[in-house]
Structure formats: C-alpha cells, structure tokens
Design a protein around this motif. Structure first.
Motif, PDB file in Angstrom:
ATOM      1  N   ARG A 124     -51.566  49.005 -72.202  1.00  0.00           N
ATOM      2  CA  ARG A 124     -50.661  47.869 -72.111  1.00  0.00           C
ATOM      3  C   ARG A 124     -51.351  46.564 -72.506  1.00  0.00           C
ATOM      4  NH1 ARG A 124     -47.769  49.844 -66.489  1.00  0.00           N
ATOM      5  NH2 ARG A 124     -45.934  50.816 -67.454  1.00  0.00           N
ATOM      6  N   ILE A 125     -52.601  46.405 -72.067  1.00  0.00           N
ATOM      7  CA  ILE A 125     -53.356  45.193 -72.394  1.00  0.00           C
ATOM      8  C   ILE A 125     -53.564  45.086 -73.906  1.00  0.00           C
ATOM      9  CG2 ILE A 125     -55.641  44.113 -72.238  1.00  0.00           C
ATOM     10  CD1 ILE A 125     -55.780  45.193 -69.348  1.00  0.00           C
ATOM     11  N   LEU A 126     -53.963  46.177 -74.531  1.00  0.00           N
ATOM     12  CA  LEU A 126     -54.275  46.154 -75.964  1.00  0.00           C
ATOM     13  C   LEU A 126     -53.012  46.042 -76.815  1.00  0.00           C
ATOM     14  CD1 LEU A 126     -57.166  48.758 -75.974  1.00  0.00           C
ATOM     15  CD2 LEU A 126     -57.351  46.304 -76.404  1.00  0.00           C
ATOM     16  N   LEU A 127     -51.925  46.660 -76.372  1.00  0.00           N
ATOM     17  CA  LEU A 127     -50.654  46.501 -77.091  1.00  0.00           C
ATOM     18  C   LEU A 127     -50.225  45.041 -77.061  1.00  0.00           C
ATOM     19  CD1 LEU A 127     -48.207  47.625 -78.599  1.00  0.00           C
ATOM     20  CD2 LEU A 127     -47.170  48.108 -76.359  1.00  0.00           C
ATOM     21  N   LYS A 128     -50.387  44.404 -75.918  1.00  0.00           N
ATOM     22  CA  LYS A 128     -50.043  42.983 -75.791  1.00  0.00           C
ATOM     23  C   LYS A 128     -50.882  42.133 -76.742  1.00  0.00           C
ATOM     24  CE  LYS A 128     -48.031  39.418 -73.823  1.00  0.00           C
ATOM     25  NZ  LYS A 128     -46.588  39.151 -73.998  1.00  0.00           N
ATOM     26  N   TYR A 142     -55.634  40.926 -85.232  1.00  0.00           N
ATOM     27  CA  TYR A 142     -54.740  42.078 -85.167  1.00  0.00           C
ATOM     28  C   TYR A 142     -55.481  43.364 -85.510  1.00  0.00           C
ATOM     29  CZ  TYR A 142     -51.069  45.405 -85.958  1.00  0.00           C
ATOM     30  OH  TYR A 142     -50.302  46.539 -85.886  1.00  0.00           O
ATOM     31  N   VAL A 143     -56.263  43.337 -86.578  1.00  0.00           N
ATOM     32  CA  VAL A 143     -57.002  44.536 -86.993  1.00  0.00           C
ATOM     33  C   VAL A 143     -57.946  44.990 -85.882  1.00  0.00           C
ATOM     34  CG1 VAL A 143     -58.741  45.422 -88.604  1.00  0.00           C
ATOM     35  CG2 VAL A 143     -56.802  44.091 -89.466  1.00  0.00           C
ATOM     36  N   LEU A 149     -56.878  49.597 -79.730  1.00  0.00           N
ATOM     37  CA  LEU A 149     -55.743  50.331 -79.173  1.00  0.00           C
ATOM     38  C   LEU A 149     -55.833  51.811 -79.527  1.00  0.00           C
ATOM     39  CD1 LEU A 149     -52.994  50.474 -77.755  1.00  0.00           C
ATOM     40  CD2 LEU A 149     -51.928  49.857 -79.946  1.00  0.00           C
ATOM     41  N   HIS A 150     -56.122  52.101 -80.796  1.00  0.00           N
ATOM     42  CA  HIS A 150     -56.248  53.503 -81.202  1.00  0.00           C
ATOM     43  C   HIS A 150     -57.397  54.187 -80.473  1.00  0.00           C
ATOM     44  CE1 HIS A 150     -53.138  53.531 -84.195  1.00  0.00           C
ATOM     45  NE2 HIS A 150     -53.646  52.471 -84.799  1.00  0.00           N
ATOM     46  N   LYS A 151     -58.500  53.462 -80.309  1.00  0.00           N
ATOM     47  CA  LYS A 151     -59.639  54.040 -79.585  1.00  0.00           C
ATOM     48  C   LYS A 151     -59.267  54.319 -78.128  1.00  0.00           C
ATOM     49  CE  LYS A 151     -64.559  53.421 -78.624  1.00  0.00           C
ATOM     50  NZ  LYS A 151     -64.412  53.962 -77.256  1.00  0.00           N
ATOM     51  N   ILE A 191     -45.834  47.193 -85.908  1.00  0.00           N
ATOM     52  CA  ILE A 191     -45.870  46.929 -84.467  1.00  0.00           C
ATOM     53  C   ILE A 191     -44.862  47.820 -83.724  1.00  0.00           C
ATOM     54  CG2 ILE A 191     -44.911  45.234 -82.846  1.00  0.00           C
ATOM     55  CD1 ILE A 191     -47.818  45.012 -82.964  1.00  0.00           C
ATOM     56  N   ASP A 192     -43.663  47.963 -84.256  1.00  0.00           N
ATOM     57  CA  ASP A 192     -42.622  48.728 -83.558  1.00  0.00           C
ATOM     58  C   ASP A 192     -43.029  50.176 -83.284  1.00  0.00           C
ATOM     59  OD1 ASP A 192     -40.987  46.558 -83.257  1.00  0.00           O
ATOM     60  OD2 ASP A 192     -39.761  47.002 -85.027  1.00  0.00           O
ATOM     61  N   PRO A 193     -43.525  50.914 -84.287  1.00  0.00           N
ATOM     62  CA  PRO A 193     -43.958  52.285 -83.965  1.00  0.00           C
ATOM     63  C   PRO A 193     -45.135  52.324 -82.987  1.00  0.00           C
ATOM     64  CG  PRO A 193     -44.454  51.724 -86.250  1.00  0.00           C
ATOM     65  CD  PRO A 193     -43.548  50.666 -85.733  1.00  0.00           C
ATOM     66  N   HIS A 194     -45.967  51.293 -82.998  1.00  0.00           N
ATOM     67  CA  HIS A 194     -47.063  51.256 -82.031  1.00  0.00           C
ATOM     68  C   HIS A 194     -46.528  51.041 -80.616  1.00  0.00           C
ATOM     69  CE1 HIS A 194     -49.767  51.310 -85.406  1.00  0.00           C
ATOM     70  NE2 HIS A 194     -50.821  51.248 -84.618  1.00  0.00           N
ATOM     71  N   LYS A 195     -45.487  50.211 -80.485  1.00  0.00           N
ATOM     72  CA  LYS A 195     -44.845  50.028 -79.175  1.00  0.00           C
ATOM     73  C   LYS A 195     -44.256  51.361 -78.707  1.00  0.00           C
ATOM     74  CE  LYS A 195     -41.997  46.595 -78.745  1.00  0.00           C
ATOM     75  NZ  LYS A 195     -40.951  45.608 -79.133  1.00  0.00           N
TER      76      LYS A 195
END
Length: 225
Positions: A124-128, A142-143, A149-151, A191-195
């Motif tokens: 949640r923190i990294l998505l934010k 962002y990168v 986030l992936h890690k 961003i949407d698919p990552h959410k």
C-alpha cells in the motif's frame, strides 16, 4: 565403485572463495572499491601474484571491475548475478519483458496466497508512492517506486529462490522500465493495472493478480510496436 579423492583448493581458489564470501555477505557491497593490494596481501597472507590472479578470476567471472587509475570495484553480489547480467545484456527489450512477465506473473500468484499483514502495508505504501509520482509527472521517482513495488510483490511470495533470481535481474528490469517510460511520454500509463494488481494480492484473488500483470506487460509490448 571407486571414489576419487577430492583435490584441495589452490591458494588462488582459497582467496577467490574468501573474496566471494565478502561480496555475497555485503561486507563488500556493490560499488565498493576493494582495499589496495598491500592491505589485501596482508589480510589473506598471500603474495602479490596470488592476489592478482584471484582478482583477475573474479573480474573474469563478472563480480569485480577494474578501472584503470581508479581501483577495483564490486560489480555484482554473486556469480549468479554476474552470469545473468551478462546474458540479459545480450537480450532484446522484448525478451526482457517476456522474462519479466513470467517472473512477475508467478510472483503475483504466490504473493496472493502468501502475503501477510506486513507485506500488505508495504504494498500500500509503495503503490501510494507510485500514484503520487505519476500525478506529479516525476518520471525518476516513479521508476524507482515502481521497481520497489515489484520487488515488494516478489518478497511477498516468501520464496527465497524467486527473490534471489529477481534481485539479480533488478538492474536490467529497471533499465527496461526506464526505456519504456522514455518511449511513452506518459509516466502513469500503467498505474491502473498496478492498482488492480495490488488490490488483487491483498484480496487474495490470484486470477485477477495474474491478469493485471498480463495487462501492463501487454501495454509495454504495444509500446514497442
């Protein structure tokens, strides 16, 4: 059945093994300039020729890099990492994306099953952070946040081999993210698919998690055509 006697390690091999241990343990981290020859000769109690041969072996293996007039630096944290990096450097961006898809889809599947409360909080923190960077059009931030986030998703699998493999591919994977960001001119295009990915992992919906990975990788591939 006769069993041949194992041969003892040569002095050079012993020094190589000790240096590898220093690198893999993080005592000599990536980017670290190793101590000068005289110091290492004293530390390992070997001659200059033995030390230089050991360093050459590690340079050849890809763990160390010698820069003329500057010194010798740690390039990667393991032989596996060095081998993967060499191989990935020869791969196309499409091939790298296909490997990313395989690893990240399985990571999404396992994370959906195994994530714990600590994993959920980190996701949640990294998505934010990704959302904030995208909103501010801060491509560099962002990168970085996207990679973290992936890690975190891979870490949530609690599979040590998958975690190590992904860690060793991080540099090349980050490069692929940066290249694609440069090509799109729209930093928040996935961003949407990552959410959806993060929410699916939290909800333990494995099918939706894997579908989200397929979605953003498909968007990446479309950018290449």
């Amino acid at each position: 059945m006769e069993i041949s006697k194992t041969s003892r390690l040569s002095l050079v091999e012993q020094v190589v093994a000790q240096m590898e241990a220093l690198i893999e343990s993080g005592t000599w981290p990536i980017g670290y300039r190793i101590p000068p020859e005289l110091e290492l000769m004293g530390q390992f109690d070997v001659s200059r020729n033995t030390l230089r041969e050991a360093i050459r072996a590690l340079v050849h293996a890809g763990l160390l890099q010698t820069k003329q007039g500057s010194g010798t630096y740690v390039l990667t944290s393991s032989v596996l990492g060095a081998a993967l990096e060499k191989r990935i450097q020869k791969a196309s961006l499409l091939e790298t994306l296909e490997v990313r898809q395989a690893l990240e889809r399985e990571a999404a599947h396992l994370a959906s099953i195994r994530r714990n409360n600590e994993d959920i909080e980190q996701l949640r923190i990294l998505l934010k952070k990704c959302q904030t960077a995208a909103k501010q059009k801060d491509r560099k931030e962002y990168v970085l946040s996207d990679m973290l986030l992936h890690k975190a998703i891979v870490d949530a699998t609690h599979n040590s081999i998958l975690i190590d493999l992904y860690d060793h591919m991080t540099t090349s994977i980050q490069a692929s993210i940066e290249n694609l960001a440069e090509m799109t001119n729209d930093v928040d295009f996935h961003i949407d698919p990552h959410k959806r990915l993060v929410h699916a992992i939290i909800d333990q919906n494995t099918d939706q998690a894997m579908a989200a990975v397929n979605e953003y990788i498909a968007q990446f591939k479309e950018t290449l055509t």
